[in-house]
Design a protein around this motif. Structure first.
Motif, PDB file in Angstrom:
ATOM      1  N   UNK A   1       0.747  -1.067  -0.011  1.00 40.64           N
ATOM      2  CA  UNK A   1      -0.081   0.029  -0.084  1.00 40.64           C
ATOM      3  C   UNK A   1       0.712   1.344  -0.013  1.00 40.64           C
ATOM      4  N   UNK A   2       0.333   2.310  -0.694  1.00 39.03           N
ATOM      5  CA  UNK A   2       1.085   3.474  -0.525  1.00 39.03           C
ATOM      6  C   UNK A   2       0.487   4.555   0.390  1.00 39.03           C
ATOM      7  N   UNK A   3      -0.953   4.165   0.699  1.00 39.60           N
ATOM      8  CA  UNK A   3      -1.696   5.214   1.692  1.00 39.60           C
ATOM      9  C   UNK A   3      -2.203   4.426   2.635  1.00 39.60           C
ATOM     10  N   UNK A   4      -1.725   4.776   3.920  1.00 36.40           N
ATOM     11  CA  UNK A   4      -2.091   4.085   5.115  1.00 36.40           C
ATOM     12  C   UNK A   4      -3.012   5.091   5.957  1.00 36.40           C
ATOM     13  N   UNK A   5      -4.100   5.440   5.781  1.00 34.17           N
ATOM     14  CA  UNK A   5      -4.848   6.278   6.475  1.00 34.17           C
ATOM     15  C   UNK A   5      -4.245   7.667   6.349  1.00 34.17           C
ATOM     16  N   UNK A   6      -3.744   8.112   7.445  1.00 34.76           N
ATOM     17  CA  UNK A   6      -3.266   9.882   7.280  1.00 34.76           C
ATOM     18  C   UNK A   6      -1.662   9.484   6.920  1.00 34.76           C
ATOM     19  N   UNK A   7      -0.960   8.606   6.451  1.00 34.90           N
ATOM     20  CA  UNK A   7       0.432   8.387   6.030  1.00 34.90           C
ATOM     21  C   UNK A   7       0.676   7.932   4.802  1.00 34.90           C
ATOM     22  N   UNK A   8       1.180   8.488   3.879  1.00 36.91           N
ATOM     23  CA  UNK A   8       1.442   8.094   2.368  1.00 36.91           C
ATOM     24  C   UNK A   8       3.140   7.974   2.448  1.00 36.91           C
ATOM     25  N   UNK A   9       3.307   6.911   1.620  1.00 39.15           N
ATOM     26  CA  UNK A   9       4.917   6.611   1.119  1.00 39.15           C
ATOM     27  C   UNK A   9       4.782   7.134  -0.513  1.00 39.15           C
ATOM     28  N   UNK A  10       5.570   7.532  -0.764  1.00 40.91           N
ATOM     29  CA  UNK A  10       6.028   7.906  -2.019  1.00 40.91           C
ATOM     30  C   UNK A  10       7.451   7.716  -2.710  1.00 40.91           C
ATOM     31  N   UNK A  11       7.705   7.650  -3.863  1.00 46.17           N
ATOM     32  CA  UNK A  11       9.111   7.494  -4.269  1.00 46.17           C
ATOM     33  C   UNK A  11       9.762   6.329  -4.059  1.00 46.17           C
ATOM     34  N   UNK A  12      11.008   6.097  -3.677  1.00 48.60           N
ATOM     35  CA  UNK A  12      11.856   4.954  -3.377  1.00 48.60           C
ATOM     36  C   UNK A  12      11.255   4.251  -1.989  1.00 48.60           C
ATOM     37  N   UNK A  13      10.496   5.345  -1.123  1.00 45.45           N
ATOM     38  CA  UNK A  13       9.894   4.607  -0.049  1.00 45.45           C
ATOM     39  C   UNK A  13       8.872   3.597  -0.320  1.00 45.45           C
ATOM     40  N   UNK A  14       8.140   3.799  -1.607  1.00 43.11           N
ATOM     41  CA  UNK A  14       7.212   3.066  -1.996  1.00 43.11           C
ATOM     42  C   UNK A  14       7.381   1.941  -2.899  1.00 43.11           C
ATOM     43  N   UNK A  15       8.279   2.239  -4.056  1.00 44.40           N
ATOM     44  CA  UNK A  15       8.787   1.278  -4.998  1.00 44.40           C
ATOM     45  C   UNK A  15      10.149   1.544  -5.359  1.00 44.40           C
ATOM     46  N   UNK A  16      10.913   0.443  -5.870  1.00 42.70           N
ATOM     47  CA  UNK A  16      12.202   0.539  -6.378  1.00 42.70           C
ATOM     48  C   UNK A  16      11.979  -0.220  -7.521  1.00 42.70           C
ATOM     49  N   UNK A  17      13.116   0.052  -8.451  1.00 43.91           N
ATOM     50  CA  UNK A  17      13.265  -0.442  -9.810  1.00 43.91           C
ATOM     51  C   UNK A  17      14.749  -0.416 -10.235  1.00 43.91           C
ATOM     52  N   UNK A  18      15.296  -0.910 -11.207  1.00 42.22           N
ATOM     53  CA  UNK A  18      16.556  -1.043 -11.696  1.00 42.22           C
ATOM     54  C   UNK A  18      16.477   0.447 -12.600  1.00 42.22           C
ATOM     55  N   UNK A  19      17.742   0.744 -12.873  1.00 41.77           N
ATOM     56  CA  UNK A  19      18.092   2.067 -13.490  1.00 41.77           C
ATOM     57  C   UNK A  19      17.653   2.333 -14.843  1.00 41.77           C
ATOM     58  N   UNK A  20      17.652   0.939 -15.337  1.00 44.08           N
ATOM     59  CA  UNK A  20      17.844   1.107 -16.848  1.00 44.08           C
ATOM     60  C   UNK A  20      16.343   1.803 -17.584  1.00 44.08           C
ATOM     61  N   UNK A  21      16.733   2.956 -18.114  1.00 45.14           N
ATOM     62  CA  UNK A  21      15.501   3.829 -18.519  1.00 45.14           C
ATOM     63  C   UNK A  21      15.284   4.992 -17.854  1.00 45.14           C
ATOM     64  N   UNK A  22      15.886   5.113 -16.623  1.00 40.74           N
ATOM     65  CA  UNK A  22      15.710   6.382 -15.979  1.00 40.74           C
ATOM     66  C   UNK A  22      14.354   6.636 -15.327  1.00 40.74           C
ATOM     67  N   UNK A  23      13.719   5.565 -14.934  1.00 41.07           N
ATOM     68  CA  UNK A  23      12.141   5.741 -14.407  1.00 41.07           C
ATOM     69  C   UNK A  23      12.137   5.991 -12.906  1.00 41.07           C
ATOM     70  N   UNK A  24      12.983   5.688 -12.229  1.00 39.81           N
ATOM     71  CA  UNK A  24      13.048   5.667 -10.760  1.00 39.81           C
ATOM     72  C   UNK A  24      12.597   7.094 -10.092  1.00 39.81           C
ATOM     73  N   UNK A  25      13.537   7.804 -10.253  1.00 41.37           N
ATOM     74  CA  UNK A  25      13.392   9.381  -9.754  1.00 41.37           C
ATOM     75  C   UNK A  25      12.099   9.871 -10.427  1.00 41.37           C
ATOM     76  N   UNK A  26      11.908   9.859 -11.816  1.00 46.21           N
ATOM     77  CA  UNK A  26      10.650  10.534 -12.541  1.00 46.21           C
ATOM     78  C   UNK A  26       9.424   9.828 -11.891  1.00 46.21           C
ATOM     79  N   UNK A  27       9.396   8.668 -11.757  1.00 49.32           N
ATOM     80  CA  UNK A  27       8.102   7.953 -11.137  1.00 49.32           C
ATOM     81  C   UNK A  27       8.031   8.295  -9.646  1.00 49.32           C
ATOM     82  N   UNK A  28       8.782   8.579  -8.868  1.00 47.87           N
ATOM     83  CA  UNK A  28       8.650   9.222  -7.622  1.00 47.87           C
ATOM     84  C   UNK A  28       8.140  10.805  -7.545  1.00 47.87           C
ATOM     85  N   UNK A  29       8.462  11.361  -8.720  1.00 47.63           N
ATOM     86  CA  UNK A  29       7.986  12.599  -8.751  1.00 47.63           C
ATOM     87  C   UNK A  29       6.820  12.753  -9.295  1.00 47.63           C
TER      88      UNK A  29
END
Length: 401
Positions: free
Chosen positions: A278-306
């Motif tokens: 889950x990304x949303x836990x009542x009044x607490x949200x996690x986003x970016x690398x706190x919520x999902x991680x992936x390999x760097x091929x394609x440059x999607x990690x930081x972008x998806x967090x933003x």
């Protein structure tokens, strides 16, 4: 103990947390941004900004500043290391889909520092470095966040808490949510160098994904440096990987005379493919690398967090400024970003990695033939560019209610 009150607390002043703080403060929402370090970290891993991210940041006049600090990269290559064969893609072909038909190559810390400095000047915003979140308690009306600095513990009462505190997120750990996926068996070794690789390797562009059965690599240009990413054996000790002998070996095979190549940084890291349940836990949200991680091929990690940050903060702006129902709005955030992460970010990065690491296998030959087919078909090539630029995933996300 110091007691503070605000509407939203954000843990982590990297690019994702800084974007969230800047977005909220611009919408008139009180925010406190907490960062455990004394400054925004000099993180060299992320350096690519995709077109949709540039469009989002352009809402706040940030994109032009990034372009000034970075390099425009409309073309990128998938290359075969042994044969020198190149399959090139030009993002100029999707200029009717975006005002920014290129990547911008710029180290992520430029964005973090730019926004964390700027947000201080906005009403209702507070940025606190050297403040490490150590715990929180939530109830039906809000969250009590506890952060330590060198002198004391600070307690902050807020309506919501956003965890943007990276792959080792204390927020995610306190939530005790599942973080399913896997870790790649090899380590990843990254060098930065001022060596003019473009003068030694023919037809090199700013973004190059190089396939090879023995040692695939990624060659990325940022304004002052080349970044060279290669895999390393899991069992090889870190001190050997960081040694001169290893550096010489890598660059001997890349450009020759590796002893003469100087490096500014040598970094080892593990790479994961993981998504929180889950990304949303009542009044607490996690986003970016706190919520999902992936390999760097394609440059999607930081972008998806933003993209997480813009999606979530847009929902908060609707709640605070337009009276939207909080449960409904935040539920949409959860469904949209979770589906996008699973269906696109994870799937596409895994495919990109498989292509580079496939070597001479029959599966790699099949993938190369498929990419050649895509490259030769204008309609298929446009679709590929829309996927790799992350435009398609965000269009699909809008359909999720």
């Amino acid at each position: 103990m110091q007691h503070l009150k605000t509407q939203i607390v954000i843990a982590g002043a990297g690019p994702v947390g800084s974007v969230a703080a800047y977005f909220l403060a611009n919408k008139g929402i009180d925010v406190i941004l907490l960062e455990s370090g004394g400054d925004c970290a000099l993180d060299l891993r992320a350096s690519t900004f995709h077109p949709p991210t540039l469009e989002m940041l352009d809402q706040f006049g940030i994109t032009e500043k990034l372009i000034e600090k970075g390099l425009k990269a409309p073309i990128y290559h998938f290359r075969e290391r042994q044969t020198g064969e190149v399959i090139d893609f030009d993002m100029g072909e999707i200029s009717d889909h975006t005002p920014f038909p290129y990547r911008v190559q710029c180290e992520q810390y430029h964005l973090s520092r730019m926004l964390s400095d700027s947000v201080r000047n906005l009403p209702g915003a507070d940025v606190r470095f050297a403040h490490r979140v150590v715990g929180f308690d939530q109830d039906q009306t809000g969250v009590d966040v506890y952060a330590e600095n060198p002198q004391e513990i600070v307690q902050i009462r807020a309506d919501y808490l956003i965890g943007a505190d990276g792959s080792n997120s204390i927020i995610r750990k306190w939530l005790d949510t599942d973080f399913d996926g896997f870790t790649y068996p090899e380590k990843f070794l990254c060098y930065t160098t001022t060596e003019p690789l473009e003068q030694k390797l023919p037809n090199l562009c700013h973004v190059n994904y190089v396939s090879d059965p023995k040692e695939w690599m990624v060659l990325l240009r940022v304004p002052s440096l080349w970044r060279v990413l290669v895999p390393a054996k899991e069992e090889q000790p870190d001190d050997e990987l960081l040694a001169e002998e290893k550096k010489n070996d890598v660059f001997d095979r890349l450009v020759g005379n590796g002893e003469n190549v100087e490096t500014a940084h040598r970094t080892i890291y593990r790479v994961h493919q993981r998504v929180a349940k889950q990304f949303m836990h009542d009044r607490v949200a996690i986003i970016g690398d706190a919520a999902h991680l992936n390999n760097p091929i394609g440059g999607f990690g930081m972008n998806s967090g933003i993209h997480d940050a813009f999606n979530l903060c847009d929902k908060f702006a609707r709640i605070y400024n337009k009276g939207a129902d909080a449960d409904e709005a935040l539920g949409i955030f959860e469904r949209q970003r979770h589906k996008t992460t699973h269906d696109f970010i994870q799937a596409q990065t895994i495919r990109n990695m498989q292509y580079l690491a496939g070597g001479e296998s029959e599966e790699h030959k099949r993938r190369k033939e498929e990419m050649q087919r895509v490259h030769s078909d204008p309609e298929a090539r446009e679709g590929f560019l829309l996927r790799q630029s992350m435009i398609e995933s965000l269009e699909q996300e809008k359909l999720v209610a």
